[in-house]
Write a protein that holds these residues in place. Structure first.
Motif, PDB file in Angstrom:
ATOM      1  N   ASP A 180       0.856  -1.176   0.000  1.00 51.23           N
ATOM      2  CA  ASP A 180       0.000   0.000   0.000  1.00 51.23           C
ATOM      3  C   ASP A 180       0.900   1.237   0.000  1.00 51.23           C
ATOM      4  O   ASP A 180       1.658   1.450   0.950  1.00 51.23           O
ATOM      5  CB  ASP A 180      -0.886  -0.016   1.251  1.00 51.23           C
ATOM      6  CG  ASP A 180      -1.809   1.185   1.350  1.00 51.23           C
ATOM      7  OD1 ASP A 180      -1.681   2.108   0.524  1.00 51.23           O
ATOM      8  OD2 ASP A 180      -2.653   1.195   2.261  1.00 51.23           O
ATOM      9  N   PRO A 181       0.853   2.079  -1.046  1.00 55.08           N
ATOM     10  CA  PRO A 181       1.742   3.250  -1.089  1.00 55.08           C
ATOM     11  C   PRO A 181       1.448   4.276  -0.008  1.00 55.08           C
ATOM     12  O   PRO A 181       2.251   5.188   0.209  1.00 55.08           O
ATOM     13  CB  PRO A 181       1.499   3.824  -2.494  1.00 55.08           C
ATOM     14  CG  PRO A 181       0.151   3.318  -2.892  1.00 55.08           C
ATOM     15  CD  PRO A 181       0.018   1.965  -2.253  1.00 55.08           C
ATOM     16  N   ASN A 182       0.317   4.137   0.690  1.00 53.50           N
ATOM     17  CA  ASN A 182       0.035   5.042   1.801  1.00 53.50           C
ATOM     18  C   ASN A 182       0.894   4.746   3.018  1.00 53.50           C
ATOM     19  O   ASN A 182       1.050   5.606   3.895  1.00 53.50           O
ATOM     20  CB  ASN A 182      -1.437   4.944   2.210  1.00 53.50           C
ATOM     21  CG  ASN A 182      -2.371   5.459   1.138  1.00 53.50           C
ATOM     22  OD1 ASN A 182      -2.189   6.552   0.631  1.00 53.50           O
ATOM     23  ND2 ASN A 182      -3.354   4.656   0.770  1.00 53.50           N
ATOM     24  N   VAL A 183       1.427   3.514   3.105  1.00 49.86           N
ATOM     25  CA  VAL A 183       2.138   3.125   4.321  1.00 49.86           C
ATOM     26  C   VAL A 183       3.555   2.617   4.073  1.00 49.86           C
ATOM     27  O   VAL A 183       4.323   2.438   5.021  1.00 49.86           O
ATOM     28  CB  VAL A 183       1.338   2.052   5.103  1.00 49.86           C
ATOM     29  CG1 VAL A 183       0.007   2.605   5.547  1.00 49.86           C
ATOM     30  CG2 VAL A 183       1.131   0.788   4.271  1.00 49.86           C
ATOM     31  N   VAL A 184       3.910   2.375   2.831  1.00 48.94           N
ATOM     32  CA  VAL A 184       5.254   1.893   2.496  1.00 48.94           C
ATOM     33  C   VAL A 184       5.951   2.957   1.659  1.00 48.94           C
ATOM     34  O   VAL A 184       5.368   3.494   0.709  1.00 48.94           O
ATOM     35  CB  VAL A 184       5.191   0.553   1.732  1.00 48.94           C
ATOM     36  CG1 VAL A 184       6.586   0.118   1.281  1.00 48.94           C
ATOM     37  CG2 VAL A 184       4.554  -0.531   2.600  1.00 48.94           C
ATOM     38  N   GLY A 185       7.179   3.282   2.017  1.00 52.54           N
ATOM     39  CA  GLY A 185       7.936   4.287   1.282  1.00 52.54           C
ATOM     40  C   GLY A 185       8.141   3.893  -0.170  1.00 52.54           C
ATOM     41  O   GLY A 185       8.222   2.705  -0.498  1.00 52.54           O
ATOM     42  N   GLU A 186       8.242   4.903  -1.032  1.00 52.36           N
ATOM     43  CA  GLU A 186       8.363   4.639  -2.468  1.00 52.36           C
ATOM     44  C   GLU A 186       9.492   3.674  -2.803  1.00 52.36           C
ATOM     45  O   GLU A 186       9.341   2.801  -3.653  1.00 52.36           O
ATOM     46  CB  GLU A 186       8.579   5.954  -3.228  1.00 52.36           C
ATOM     47  CG  GLU A 186       7.327   6.776  -3.438  1.00 52.36           C
ATOM     48  CD  GLU A 186       7.544   7.912  -4.403  1.00 52.36           C
ATOM     49  OE1 GLU A 186       8.708   8.113  -4.838  1.00 52.36           O
ATOM     50  OE2 GLU A 186       6.570   8.597  -4.742  1.00 52.36           O
ATOM     51  N   ALA A 187      10.623   3.831  -2.135  1.00 52.83           N
ATOM     52  CA  ALA A 187      11.795   3.011  -2.462  1.00 52.83           C
ATOM     53  C   ALA A 187      11.554   1.533  -2.188  1.00 52.83           C
ATOM     54  O   ALA A 187      12.215   0.670  -2.776  1.00 52.83           O
ATOM     55  CB  ALA A 187      13.008   3.497  -1.685  1.00 52.83           C
ATOM     56  N   ASP A 188      10.604   1.222  -1.301  1.00 49.00           N
ATOM     57  CA  ASP A 188      10.370  -0.165  -0.895  1.00 49.00           C
ATOM     58  C   ASP A 188       9.135  -0.785  -1.531  1.00 49.00           C
ATOM     59  O   ASP A 188       8.814  -1.953  -1.262  1.00 49.00           O
ATOM     60  CB  ASP A 188      10.242  -0.249   0.627  1.00 49.00           C
ATOM     61  CG  ASP A 188      11.522   0.163   1.334  1.00 49.00           C
ATOM     62  OD1 ASP A 188      12.607  -0.231   0.858  1.00 49.00           O
ATOM     63  OD2 ASP A 188      11.448   0.888   2.345  1.00 49.00           O
ATOM     64  N   LEU A 189       8.420  -0.046  -2.347  1.00 52.28           N
ATOM     65  CA  LEU A 189       7.234  -0.593  -3.014  1.00 52.28           C
ATOM     66  C   LEU A 189       7.647  -1.669  -4.020  1.00 52.28           C
ATOM     67  O   LEU A 189       8.585  -1.484  -4.784  1.00 52.28           O
ATOM     68  CB  LEU A 189       6.466   0.516  -3.732  1.00 52.28           C
ATOM     69  CG  LEU A 189       5.790   1.564  -2.859  1.00 52.28           C
ATOM     70  CD1 LEU A 189       5.242   2.686  -3.732  1.00 52.28           C
ATOM     71  CD2 LEU A 189       4.678   0.949  -2.025  1.00 52.28           C
ATOM     72  N   ARG A 190       6.921  -2.776  -4.005  1.00 56.40           N
ATOM     73  CA  ARG A 190       7.203  -3.869  -4.949  1.00 56.40           C
ATOM     74  C   ARG A 190       5.977  -4.140  -5.806  1.00 56.40           C
ATOM     75  O   ARG A 190       4.853  -4.116  -5.323  1.00 56.40           O
ATOM     76  CB  ARG A 190       7.587  -5.154  -4.211  1.00 56.40           C
ATOM     77  CG  ARG A 190       9.049  -5.313  -3.907  1.00 56.40           C
ATOM     78  CD  ARG A 190       9.427  -6.759  -3.657  1.00 56.40           C
ATOM     79  NE  ARG A 190       8.407  -7.526  -2.957  1.00 56.40           N
ATOM     80  CZ  ARG A 190       7.715  -8.533  -3.513  1.00 56.40           C
ATOM     81  NH1 ARG A 190       7.906  -8.868  -4.782  1.00 56.40           N
ATOM     82  NH2 ARG A 190       6.820  -9.190  -2.804  1.00 56.40           N
TER      83      ARG A 190
END
Length: 279
Positions: A180-190
């Motif tokens: 969820d991009p609301n809770v995970v930083g952009e660099a860690d989004l998969r």
């Protein structure tokens, strides 16, 4: 489903209030809500207007504010009691929230703001159908980083598909989002950028093989630019799912892209958001 979505939100907020020093990680709160970690945080944010992390911070600091004026615990003890690892991080967070450091707040004796159950405004409405979706097998490229940058990954995927002569076997394009991009930083989004493959022949070694499970699924039909698709997720998780009485399966949502952004205007882009439902 034994608890409504509203009851789950209240249960999690109550848990945070009563256990401010405990492990309040995102996955822990999903377990307390009895919901898949792939979906709980989207549901919470869409229903309350704040992320789980924001709610944890707000409730912890409210608890600290009441203790500062109601007992004689040291500031270090209060910081530990509301889950802050040291007095420095607590003082910094408290000062940002209340405008004064904890020691001054205690001298003033000003009551803290009450914990409020926040609600969102009106949702933009979308059509959602429950469809029996077949299994989808993807030839995919893994992407890490902002979901808005996955277009570059699809460009690479298209080039590989041409090189491997995959296009005659392709029946659609899919983006699978694991966070969820609301809770995970952009660099860690998969995520995965994928092509739906129509046959059982081998996937080229340069690509990942990804299976999307068959079964009853909520399918939201969205029309518009990819950059504004969050409003559709908010409606699906904050309005449609709670009212439906259905439970999302422990699987990530995915997007099925129905037309080509190189051929139509952004306003005409068609996307289906697919959430597999529990039996």
């Amino acid at each position: 489903m034994s608890l409504s979505y509203e009851q789950r939100v209240i249960k999690v907020l109550t848990w945070i209030h009563e256990n401010p020093s405990s492990d309040l990680s995102l996955d822990t709160l999903a377990d307390i809500a009895l919901m898949s970690r792939f979906h709980w945080h989207r549901v919470f944010q869409a229903m309350t207007g704040e992320t789980c992390a924001q709610a944890v911070r707000r409730v912890r600091l409210y608890r600290a504010s009441t203790w500062l004026i109601s007992n004689d615990q040291s500031i270090a003890e209060i910081a530990e009691g509301v889950g802050y690892p040291n007095i420095q991080s607590f003082t910094r967070a408290f000062s940002q929230a209340f405008g004064v450091p904890p020691a001054m707040f205690r001298k003033i004796g000003k009551a803290g703001l009450p914990v409020q159950f926040k609600t969102r405004g009106k949702f933009t409405m979308f059509n959602v159908d429950i469809e029996n979706i077949p299994e989808r097998r993807l030839a995919a490229l893994s992407h890490q980083g902002s979901y808005t940058e996955i277009g570059n990954c699809f460009g690479q995927l298209a080039g590989l598909a041409s090189a491997e002569n995959l296009w005659p076997r392709v029946r659609g394009m899919v983006g699978v989002h694991y966070h969820d991009p609301n809770v995970v930083g952009e660099a860690d989004l998969r995520s995965h950028a994928g092509l739906i493959i129509a046959d059982a022949r081998a996937i080229p070694h340069s690509l990942d093989e990804v299976f999307l499970q068959a079964g009853a699924s909520a399918v939201l039909h969205y029309k518009g630019p990819y950059s504004a698709i969050k409003v559709a997720y908010d409606f699906l998780y904050g309005n449609w799912l709670p009212k439906s009485g259905r439970e999302p399966a422990d699987l990530p949502p995915y997007e099925l892209y129905l037309n080509d952004p190189s051929e139509v205007e952004e306003a005409e882009l068609l996307t289906d958001i697919v959430v597999r439902l529990s039996v």
